[in-house]
Design a protein around this motif. Sequence first.
Motif, PDB file in Angstrom:
ATOM      1  N   PRO A  49      37.618  -3.487  31.715  1.00 31.80           N
ATOM      2  CA  PRO A  49      37.386  -3.396  33.165  1.00 31.80           C
ATOM      3  C   PRO A  49      36.415  -2.258  33.496  1.00 31.80           C
ATOM      4  CG  PRO A  49      39.721  -3.634  32.691  1.00 31.80           C
ATOM      5  CD  PRO A  49      39.046  -3.385  31.374  1.00 31.80           C
ATOM      6  N   SER A  50      35.560  -2.474  34.474  1.00 28.50           N
ATOM      7  CA  SER A  50      34.558  -1.464  34.827  1.00 28.50           C
ATOM      8  C   SER A  50      35.101  -0.398  35.760  1.00 28.50           C
ATOM      9  CB  SER A  50      33.342  -2.144  35.477  1.00 28.50           C
ATOM     10  OG  SER A  50      33.750  -2.882  36.627  1.00 28.50           O
ATOM     11  N   PHE A  51      36.302  -0.617  36.286  1.00 27.51           N
ATOM     12  CA  PHE A  51      36.909   0.386  37.166  1.00 27.51           C
ATOM     13  C   PHE A  51      38.423   0.200  37.128  1.00 27.51           C
ATOM     14  CE2 PHE A  51      36.094  -3.371  39.691  1.00 27.51           C
ATOM     15  CZ  PHE A  51      37.260  -3.540  40.407  1.00 27.51           C
ATOM     16  N   GLY A  52      39.152   1.185  37.675  1.00 26.58           N
ATOM     17  CA  GLY A  52      40.605   1.122  37.729  1.00 26.58           C
ATOM     18  C   GLY A  52      41.247   1.649  36.465  1.00 26.58           C
ATOM     19  N   LEU A  53      42.374   2.335  36.624  1.00 27.00           N
ATOM     20  CA  LEU A  53      43.066   2.881  35.453  1.00 27.00           C
ATOM     21  C   LEU A  53      43.507   1.749  34.531  1.00 27.00           C
ATOM     22  CD1 LEU A  53      45.295   5.820  36.781  1.00 27.00           C
ATOM     23  CD2 LEU A  53      43.070   5.904  35.644  1.00 27.00           C
TER      24      LEU A  53
ATOM     25  N   SER B  48      33.350  -5.801  23.394  1.00 25.34           N
ATOM     26  CA  SER B  48      33.206  -4.978  24.586  1.00 25.34           C
ATOM     27  C   SER B  48      33.562  -3.526  24.277  1.00 25.34           C
ATOM     28  CB  SER B  48      34.108  -5.518  25.703  1.00 25.34           C
ATOM     29  OG  SER B  48      34.029  -4.713  26.860  1.00 25.34           O
ATOM     30  N   ILE B  49      34.606  -3.324  23.481  1.00 24.78           N
ATOM     31  CA  ILE B  49      34.987  -1.968  23.082  1.00 24.78           C
ATOM     32  C   ILE B  49      33.873  -1.327  22.264  1.00 24.78           C
ATOM     33  CG2 ILE B  49      36.589  -0.625  21.652  1.00 24.78           C
ATOM     34  CD1 ILE B  49      38.756  -2.694  22.485  1.00 24.78           C
ATOM     35  N   GLY B  50      33.302  -2.103  21.357  1.00 21.29           N
ATOM     36  CA  GLY B  50      32.204  -1.597  20.547  1.00 21.29           C
ATOM     37  C   GLY B  50      31.012  -1.188  21.397  1.00 21.29           C
ATOM     38  N   ALA B  51      30.727  -1.992  22.420  1.00 25.03           N
ATOM     39  CA  ALA B  51      29.602  -1.670  23.306  1.00 25.03           C
ATOM     40  C   ALA B  51      29.887  -0.408  24.117  1.00 25.03           C
ATOM     41  CB  ALA B  51      29.327  -2.842  24.235  1.00 25.03           C
ATOM     42  N   ALA B  52      31.141  -0.232  24.540  1.00 23.06           N
ATOM     43  CA  ALA B  52      31.512   0.928  25.357  1.00 23.06           C
ATOM     44  C   ALA B  52      31.538   2.212  24.548  1.00 23.06           C
ATOM     45  CB  ALA B  52      32.869   0.697  26.009  1.00 23.06           C
ATOM     46  N   THR B  53      31.920   2.125  23.298  1.00 26.43           N
ATOM     47  CA  THR B  53      32.054   3.331  22.480  1.00 26.43           C
ATOM     48  C   THR B  53      30.772   3.692  21.755  1.00 26.43           C
ATOM     49  OG1 THR B  53      32.838   2.060  20.570  1.00 26.43           O
ATOM     50  CG2 THR B  53      34.509   2.890  22.100  1.00 26.43           C
ATOM     51  N   GLY B  54      29.918   2.693  21.551  1.00 33.07           N
ATOM     52  CA  GLY B  54      28.699   2.960  20.800  1.00 33.07           C
ATOM     53  C   GLY B  54      28.961   3.201  19.333  1.00 33.07           C
ATOM     54  N   GLU B  55      30.187   2.891  18.881  1.00 33.08           N
ATOM     55  CA  GLU B  55      30.566   3.115  17.487  1.00 33.08           C
ATOM     56  C   GLU B  55      31.139   1.833  16.914  1.00 33.08           C
ATOM     57  OE1 GLU B  55      30.139   5.895  15.885  1.00 33.08           O
ATOM     58  OE2 GLU B  55      29.633   7.241  17.535  1.00 33.08           O
TER      59      GLU B  55
ATOM     60  N   ILE C  74      39.766   2.248  16.306  1.00 37.03           N
ATOM     61  CA  ILE C  74      38.617   3.021  16.743  1.00 37.03           C
ATOM     62  C   ILE C  74      38.620   4.412  16.116  1.00 37.03           C
ATOM     63  CG2 ILE C  74      38.463   1.765  18.921  1.00 37.03           C
ATOM     64  CD1 ILE C  74      39.744   4.183  20.287  1.00 37.03           C
ATOM     65  N   GLN C  75      37.496   5.081  16.165  1.00 35.35           N
ATOM     66  CA  GLN C  75      37.380   6.440  15.647  1.00 35.35           C
ATOM     67  C   GLN C  75      37.882   7.410  16.715  1.00 35.35           C
ATOM     68  OE1 GLN C  75      33.203   6.511  14.638  1.00 35.35           O
ATOM     69  NE2 GLN C  75      33.622   5.980  12.521  1.00 35.35           N
ATOM     70  N   SER C  76      39.187   7.437  16.863  1.00 32.16           N
ATOM     71  CA  SER C  76      39.818   8.169  17.961  1.00 32.16           C
ATOM     72  C   SER C  76      39.459   9.648  18.042  1.00 32.16           C
ATOM     73  CB  SER C  76      41.335   8.004  17.881  1.00 32.16           C
ATOM     74  OG  SER C  76      41.686   6.658  18.118  1.00 32.16           O
ATOM     75  N   PRO C  77      39.399  10.400  16.918  1.00 36.73           N
ATOM     76  CA  PRO C  77      39.067  11.825  17.046  1.00 36.73           C
ATOM     77  C   PRO C  77      37.729  12.077  17.722  1.00 36.73           C
ATOM     78  CG  PRO C  77      39.938  11.358  14.865  1.00 36.73           C
ATOM     79  CD  PRO C  77      39.701  10.034  15.526  1.00 36.73           C
ATOM     80  N   LYS C  78      36.811  11.147  17.572  1.00 37.11           N
ATOM     81  CA  LYS C  78      35.489  11.295  18.183  1.00 37.11           C
ATOM     82  C   LYS C  78      35.460  10.738  19.597  1.00 37.11           C
ATOM     83  CE  LYS C  78      31.827  10.488  15.663  1.00 37.11           C
ATOM     84  NZ  LYS C  78      30.757   9.776  14.914  1.00 37.11           N
ATOM     85  N   LEU C  79      36.250   9.692  19.859  1.00 39.70           N
ATOM     86  CA  LEU C  79      36.101   8.931  21.095  1.00 39.70           C
ATOM     87  C   LEU C  79      37.086   9.286  22.195  1.00 39.70           C
ATOM     88  CD1 LEU C  79      35.568   5.424  19.457  1.00 39.70           C
ATOM     89  CD2 LEU C  79      33.800   6.969  20.349  1.00 39.70           C
ATOM     90  N   LEU C  80      38.276   9.790  21.847  1.00 40.16           N
ATOM     91  CA  LEU C  80      39.332  10.013  22.839  1.00 40.16           C
ATOM     92  C   LEU C  80      39.567  11.484  23.110  1.00 40.16           C
ATOM     93  CD1 LEU C  80      42.030   7.421  21.669  1.00 40.16           C
ATOM     94  CD2 LEU C  80      40.081   7.059  23.203  1.00 40.16           C
ATOM     95  N   ASP C  81      39.963  11.796  24.363  1.00 35.42           N
ATOM     96  CA  ASP C  81      40.387  13.165  24.656  1.00 35.42           C
ATOM     97  C   ASP C  81      41.894  13.289  24.420  1.00 35.42           C
ATOM     98  OD1 ASP C  81      41.753  12.149  26.881  1.00 35.42           O
ATOM     99  OD2 ASP C  81      40.291  12.877  28.343  1.00 35.42           O
TER     100      ASP C  81
ATOM    101  N   LYS D  64      33.711   8.647  27.277  1.00 28.53           N
ATOM    102  CA  LYS D  64      32.561   8.112  28.010  1.00 28.53           C
ATOM    103  C   LYS D  64      32.976   7.419  29.306  1.00 28.53           C
ATOM    104  CE  LYS D  64      29.422   7.410  24.086  1.00 28.53           C
ATOM    105  NZ  LYS D  64      28.613   6.416  23.335  1.00 28.53           N
ATOM    106  N   THR D  65      34.150   6.811  29.319  1.00 23.04           N
ATOM    107  CA  THR D  65      34.638   6.103  30.504  1.00 23.04           C
ATOM    108  C   THR D  65      36.115   6.432  30.685  1.00 23.04           C
ATOM    109  OG1 THR D  65      34.954   4.160  29.070  1.00 23.04           O
ATOM    110  CG2 THR D  65      33.002   4.187  30.461  1.00 23.04           C
ATOM    111  N   PRO D  66      36.411   7.583  31.304  1.00 18.47           N
ATOM    112  CA  PRO D  66      37.781   8.104  31.308  1.00 18.47           C
ATOM    113  C   PRO D  66      38.793   7.329  32.133  1.00 18.47           C
ATOM    114  CG  PRO D  66      36.306   9.530  32.575  1.00 18.47           C
ATOM    115  CD  PRO D  66      35.449   8.549  31.872  1.00 18.47           C
TER     116      PRO D  66
END
Length: 444
Positions: free
Chosen positions: A128-132, A148-155, A324-331, A338-340
Amino acid sequence: MTYQVHIIGGGLAGSEAAWQLAQAGVKVRLSEMRGSGDMTPAHQTDGLAELVCSNSFRSDDADRNAVGLLHAEMRNLNSLIMAEAGKAKVPAGSALAVDRDAFSAGVTRALAEHPNVEIVRERIDALPSFGLTIVATGPLTAMGLAESIGAATGEEALAFFDAIAPIVHRDSIDMDICWMASRWDKVGPEGDGKDYINCPMNKAEYLAFHQGLLDGEKTEFKQWEKDTPYFEGCMPIEVMAARGLDTLRFGPMKPVGLDNPRTGHWPWAVVQLRQDNALGTLWNMVGFQTKLKHAAQVELFRTIPGLEKAEFARLGGLHRNTFIQSPKLLDRQLRLKKTPHIRFAGQITGCEGYVESSAIGLLAGRFAAAELAGNAIAPPPLSTALGALLGHITGGATADSYQPMNVNFGLFPPMDEKVHKKQRKEAMTSRARAELAEWMAEIA
């Protein structure tokens, strides 16, 4: 229903996240593609929180075992998964194992009846482009959403193979050869020290079986799959066998602590089966994940003493897992940097195991609820099981070395004071309980 948080995926993590949010008064839309005409390669039903591999949540010992401590911490935080596991549990020594159908039905019922949860049977093909949003689609994420996840993460997502163990009908097991016992006769909650069916092997039988594992016809990989690693915790038994002649005798087929009542001695090797449903009619082969072809499984596993006439409710299988490569991608709040507005939870983050996946779903739900309330909460202390697991996922390893991990005391910070090795685990669990209690008081 107008919703405040969209959860994609109705597995263990998604179900737990939905429950935590709903209990906090948040309206949730839970999207699950199973039941909409789509199915994964590993699932068999459309039930929420379906267990596709083992039926065990592993050790329930909260004093000396990290996963047992995680059980306790989740119970303290009103986990739906742990509550329903308790209702559906079956004897398994000191482990917590469940009737998988009763467990899934309990989770599905609890969420379906909750006024703050809307379960929608639909496949989501894009983030989704918006909303929690909480993405908890697990390691078998549908291709469209994965892209879609791959496109959003760039990884590129990492990947590994996971295998499923066979399940045997209890009345087809020859109990004139097998016997009931837990290792060292250990008695667990509601157990009696006789919670496993044990199939004994002498040396000649073991050697023949070992060779059969090496020679049996196996699932063929496509070219792009050949370099994909296995997760050590779900290693196919034939892959373990290829590591050495005695690898299995020190692993899933170890005979120590299992006296055969007919001989008074430990066998050369033992195949154990664990109760899989409340009726006791189905038993799974412990540690027997496999990529052998089905015909090869039936032929070889019927050479195991006591299983000569075994009837299989389900044979083993192999599926591809991604994370996913969580240590790099997630807070530290499990948000995509990139899209919190998007959080990830469960096995897709790279945690491994039913309990661990549920625990990360629990945290994702609590973090999202706090964010909506304008009261962002700090992550649990690293000295707790929840905090140690979260720390591993969100920064405990570099992305290059990141691999799926079960919770273990190696993820916890060392004790400040000198503690004797024999008392270390008890000291770490005592510290964890105290610091979890402080954290819970702060977020209340």
